[in-house]
Design a protein around this motif. Structure first.
Motif, short mmCIF file in Angstrom:
data_model
loop_
_atom_site.label_atom_id
_atom_site.label_comp_id
_atom_site.label_asym_id
_atom_site.label_seq_id
_atom_site.Cartn_x
_atom_site.Cartn_y
_atom_site.Cartn_z
N VAL A 69 17.57 65.32 24.88
CA VAL A 69 17.21 64.85 24.07
C VAL A 69 16.43 64.29 24.14
CG1 VAL A 69 16.84 64.94 21.70
CG2 VAL A 69 18.69 66.30 22.65
N LEU A 70 15.11 64.38 24.24
CA LEU A 70 13.88 63.08 23.63
C LEU A 70 13.60 63.03 22.97
CD1 LEU A 70 12.13 64.21 27.69
CD2 LEU A 70 14.31 62.55 26.64
N ARG A 71 13.31 64.07 21.96
CA ARG A 71 12.71 63.66 20.21
C ARG A 71 13.39 64.58 19.20
NH1 ARG A 71 7.29 62.87 19.60
NH2 ARG A 71 6.87 64.33 18.17
N VAL A 72 14.13 63.53 18.33
CA VAL A 72 14.82 63.74 17.11
C VAL A 72 13.91 63.53 15.73
CG1 VAL A 72 16.84 62.67 18.62
CG2 VAL A 72 15.82 61.69 17.42
N HIS A 73 14.79 64.12 14.40
CA HIS A 73 14.46 63.95 13.30
C HIS A 73 14.85 62.86 13.00
CE1 HIS A 73 12.10 67.90 12.76
NE2 HIS A 73 12.85 68.23 13.55
N PRO A 74 14.00 61.72 12.99
CA PRO A 74 15.43 60.05 12.36
C PRO A 74 16.11 60.31 11.50
CG PRO A 74 13.17 59.35 12.94
CD PRO A 74 13.22 61.03 12.69
N ARG A 75 17.62 60.32 12.03
CA ARG A 75 18.65 59.81 10.78
C ARG A 75 19.22 61.29 10.47
NH1 ARG A 75 19.95 55.56 9.03
NH2 ARG A 75 21.52 56.09 7.69
N ASP A 76 18.79 62.72 10.74
CA ASP A 76 18.76 64.15 11.57
C ASP A 76 18.50 64.54 10.13
OD1 ASP A 76 20.63 63.89 13.61
OD2 ASP A 76 21.86 62.63 12.20
N ASP A 77 17.61 64.10 9.16
CA ASP A 77 16.50 64.22 8.14
C ASP A 77 15.57 65.46 9.32
OD1 ASP A 77 15.07 64.77 6.27
OD2 ASP A 77 14.77 62.92 6.01
N THR A 83 10.17 62.76 16.31
CA THR A 83 10.21 61.31 16.76
C THR A 83 10.66 61.36 18.35
OG1 THR A 83 10.68 60.24 14.98
CG2 THR A 83 10.43 58.63 16.29
N GLY A 84 10.39 60.14 19.09
CA GLY A 84 10.40 59.74 20.53
C GLY A 84 12.07 59.03 20.64
N VAL A 85 12.76 59.80 20.93
CA VAL A 85 13.91 59.08 21.42
C VAL A 85 14.25 57.20 20.97
CG1 VAL A 85 15.99 61.14 21.11
CG2 VAL A 85 14.74 59.49 23.31
N PHE A 86 13.47 56.93 21.97
CA PHE A 86 13.54 55.42 22.58
C PHE A 86 12.36 54.42 20.60
CE2 PHE A 86 12.19 57.08 27.28
CZ PHE A 86 14.26 56.81 27.14
N SER A 87 12.16 55.35 20.01
CA SER A 87 11.37 54.67 19.03
C SER A 87 12.88 55.11 17.79
CB SER A 87 10.57 54.96 18.25
OG SER A 87 9.61 55.24 19.14
N THR A 88 14.23 55.66 18.20
CA THR A 88 15.27 55.55 17.44
C THR A 88 16.39 55.08 17.60
OG1 THR A 88 15.92 58.11 17.88
CG2 THR A 88 14.09 57.79 16.59
N ARG A 89 17.48 55.21 16.54
CA ARG A 89 18.83 55.11 17.56
C ARG A 89 19.79 55.79 16.93
NH1 ARG A 89 20.95 49.86 15.45
NH2 ARG A 89 22.51 50.14 17.06
N SER A 90 18.77 57.71 17.75
CA SER A 90 19.98 58.31 17.91
C SER A 90 21.13 58.40 19.13
CB SER A 90 18.52 59.49 18.61
OG SER A 90 19.92 60.24 18.68
N ALA A 91 22.02 58.60 19.55
CA ALA A 91 23.30 58.60 20.06
C ALA A 91 22.30 59.18 21.13
CB ALA A 91 24.05 59.76 19.56
N ASP A 92 21.77 60.52 20.95
CA ASP A 92 21.27 61.63 21.93
C ASP A 92 20.06 60.83 23.01
OD1 ASP A 92 23.06 63.42 21.27
OD2 ASP A 92 21.77 64.14 19.46
N ARG A 93 19.81 60.97 23.77
CA ARG A 93 19.39 60.24 24.53
C ARG A 93 19.59 60.19 26.29
NH1 ARG A 93 18.53 56.76 20.81
NH2 ARG A 93 17.03 54.83 22.30
N PRO A 94 18.74 59.92 27.21
CA PRO A 94 19.46 60.22 28.80
C PRO A 94 20.13 58.76 28.92
CG PRO A 94 16.07 60.03 28.38
CD PRO A 94 17.25 59.64 27.02
N ASN A 95 19.97 58.31 28.42
CA ASN A 95 21.45 57.47 28.79
C ASN A 95 22.71 56.49 27.40
OD1 ASN A 95 21.19 57.27 31.55
ND2 ASN A 95 19.47 55.98 31.53
#
Length: 141
Positions: A69-77, A83-95
């Protein structure tokens, strides 16, 4: 250039009442329970100077997260823009490295009891670091 491979070994494991990632708070300050970090015996000397009241940062390997996953809806909203995962605290990310600021409330043998820990049970702990207070005073050493 070929990608080098690294091996990250757990230093311990989370012991928590939280067992479902979907039901867990997004951040520790959002109602997370106290939990334990069970340290592997090989790292006994590494925790020797931790003390009750210390603020630490626990790094975890979010082993149940998606790594594609590289992009997510922040806070699962779903109403929030992708938003790119590097701008979020998402658990889903390359590392999928989790970052958890917590406070030590008890230490018993190889178990460290911490407050407000949103990691779910059996999450691998990969490191512990002290919180270092940084001064904004330009005259500070």
């Amino acid at each position: 250039m070929p990608s080098p491979q690294w091996v990250v070994e757990p230093i311990g494991w989370v012991e928590s009442v939280l067992v479902d990632a979907d039901a867990a708070p997004k951040q520790g300050t959002e109602g997370a329970p106290d939990a334990w970090i069970a340290i592997e015996p090989a790292f006994e000397h590494a925790i020797a100077d931790l003390a009750v009241g210390d603020e630490i940062i626990v790094l975890t390997w979010l082993d149940r997260a998606r790594r594609d996953v590289l992009r997510v809806h922040p806070r699962d909203d779903p109403a929030a823009p992708l938003t790119g995962v590097f701008s979020t605290r998402s658990a889903d990310r390359p590392n999928p490295i989790g970052l958890h600021p917590v406070r030590i409330i008890e230490i018993v043998d190889l178990r460290v009891h911490v407050a407000d820990f949103e990691a779910i049970d059996r999450t691998p702990v990969i490191d512990i670091k002290p919180v270092i207070q940084v001064s904004n005073d330009p005259n500070s050493p």
